[in-house]
Design a protein around this motif. Structure first.
Motif, PDB file in Angstrom:
ATOM      1  N   PRO A 161       0.801  -1.225   0.000  1.00  6.82           N
ATOM      2  CA  PRO A 161       0.000   0.000   0.000  1.00  6.82           C
ATOM      3  C   PRO A 161       0.833   1.274   0.000  1.00  6.82           C
ATOM      4  O   PRO A 161       0.353   2.327  -0.388  1.00  6.82           O
ATOM      5  CB  PRO A 161      -0.814  -0.112   1.301  1.00  6.82           C
ATOM      6  CG  PRO A 161      -0.781  -1.561   1.670  1.00  6.82           C
ATOM      7  CD  PRO A 161       0.528  -2.066   1.174  1.00  6.82           C
ATOM      8  N   GLU A 198      -5.172  -2.910  -1.371  1.00  6.64           N
ATOM      9  CA  GLU A 198      -6.181  -2.847  -0.315  1.00  6.64           C
ATOM     10  C   GLU A 198      -7.351  -1.935  -0.687  1.00  6.64           C
ATOM     11  O   GLU A 198      -8.061  -1.425   0.174  1.00  6.64           O
ATOM     12  CB  GLU A 198      -5.567  -2.415   1.016  1.00  6.64           C
ATOM     13  CG  GLU A 198      -4.461  -3.350   1.499  1.00  6.64           C
ATOM     14  CD  GLU A 198      -3.843  -2.925   2.809  1.00  6.64           C
ATOM     15  OE1 GLU A 198      -4.195  -1.826   3.310  1.00  6.64           O
ATOM     16  OE2 GLU A 198      -3.003  -3.682   3.347  1.00  6.64           O
ATOM     17  N   THR A 199      -7.543  -1.706  -1.998  1.00  5.82           N
ATOM     18  CA  THR A 199      -8.682  -0.922  -2.483  1.00  5.82           C
ATOM     19  C   THR A 199      -9.571  -1.835  -3.312  1.00  5.82           C
ATOM     20  O   THR A 199      -9.077  -2.570  -4.178  1.00  5.82           O
ATOM     21  CB  THR A 199      -8.204   0.257  -3.346  1.00  5.82           C
ATOM     22  OG1 THR A 199      -7.377   1.107  -2.554  1.00  5.82           O
ATOM     23  CG2 THR A 199      -9.387   1.067  -3.859  1.00  5.82           C
TER      24      THR A 199
END
Length: 256
Positions: A161, A198-199
């Motif tokens: 990230p 993490e999207t």
């Protein structure tokens, strides 16, 4: 001063865009799998899969700019690129010639549909966590490169990230030296903004691919994988609009 939240209409629009891209992507992957099953010939399958990948980006409104493609040698070579999103493989597959095989982490074999598709387009899996299997896979890559197979590799191995360029693993560069093949650094820009780690939902954005001049491994200054990796990494950093994750915070701050 905190940044104001975007108006609700824009949040709804972004949500609907993200959902529509996922629906389109699932349909495109289904088409890729059908192609991989019914189209004969490895290069022909790769050509169709690449076309479907480019089509998916166009349908999503993602304009892709390609610069320096003339730097890609006509002879066998190894391409190394930065890695910041799941989009990177689709982007690179879409614009590399069909003579290239992608080297992907071994865990991808565990995803039934994606693993099947990757095998059918001739991807090579590399084990990252088991030392003996990793060494075996490295020998296979060297043998494939010596036999004339062009390879496309993300030497960071994975993405995080945190924006920036991480450490390069030595495997791609050791393979290039052992097979006496030039290394072509490639910079992929924009994919982290569109689909960050993490999207869940992709955002609208544009992509750029920069093919940098090839590094000839026959040069005596690049006779070991560490020096070759450092040079390729530095060239990518010179174009990539992201920080160097190997710098200490104090060192990075002193250079800004």
């Amino acid at each position: 001063m905190t940044r104001a939240n975007p108006p609700r209409i824009f949040r709804i629009s972004a949500f609907l865009y993200g959902i529509s891209v996922w629906v389109e992507f699932i349909l495109i992957v289904a088409c890729m799998i059908l192609v991989s099953v019914f189209v004969p010939g490895l290069e022909r399958r790769r050509r169709w899969v690449a076309w479907l990948g480019r089509t998916s980006m166009r349908l999503a409104g993602m304009r892709t700019e390609v610069r320096g493609f003339e730097n890609l040698p006509a002879r066998d070579c190894i391409v190394v690129a930065n890695h910041s999103s799941y989009l990177d493989a689709i982007v690179l597959q879409g614009y590399l010639p069909e003579r290239f095989s992608f080297v992907v982490k071994g865990e991808m074999k565990n995803f039934p549909a994606i693993g099947f598709l990757l095998r059918r387009v001739g991807s090579r899996f590399v084990e990252r966590f088991n030392a003996s299997e990793s060494a075996r896979d490295a020998r296979r890559l060297i043998r494939a490169a010596r036999e004339g197979e062009c390879l496309a590799i993300f030497p960071e191995g994975t993405f995080t990230p945190t924006p920036g360029l991480g450490r390069f693993r030595a495997g791609a560069f050791a393979t290039a030296i052992r097979a006496d093949l030039p290394v072509v650094p490639v910079v992929i820009s924009g994919s982290r903004h569109i689909l960050a780690a993490e999207t869940l939902l992709p955002r609208h954005g544009h992509l750029r691919i920069d093919f940098l001049p090839a590094i000839e491994t026959s040069h005596p200054a690049y006779s070991n994988s560490k020096d070759l990796a450092a040079l390729a990494r530095q060239q990518i950093l010179s174009i990539l609009d992201e920080p160097d994750l190997l710098l200490e915070p104090s060192e990075e701050a002193s250079t800004t």
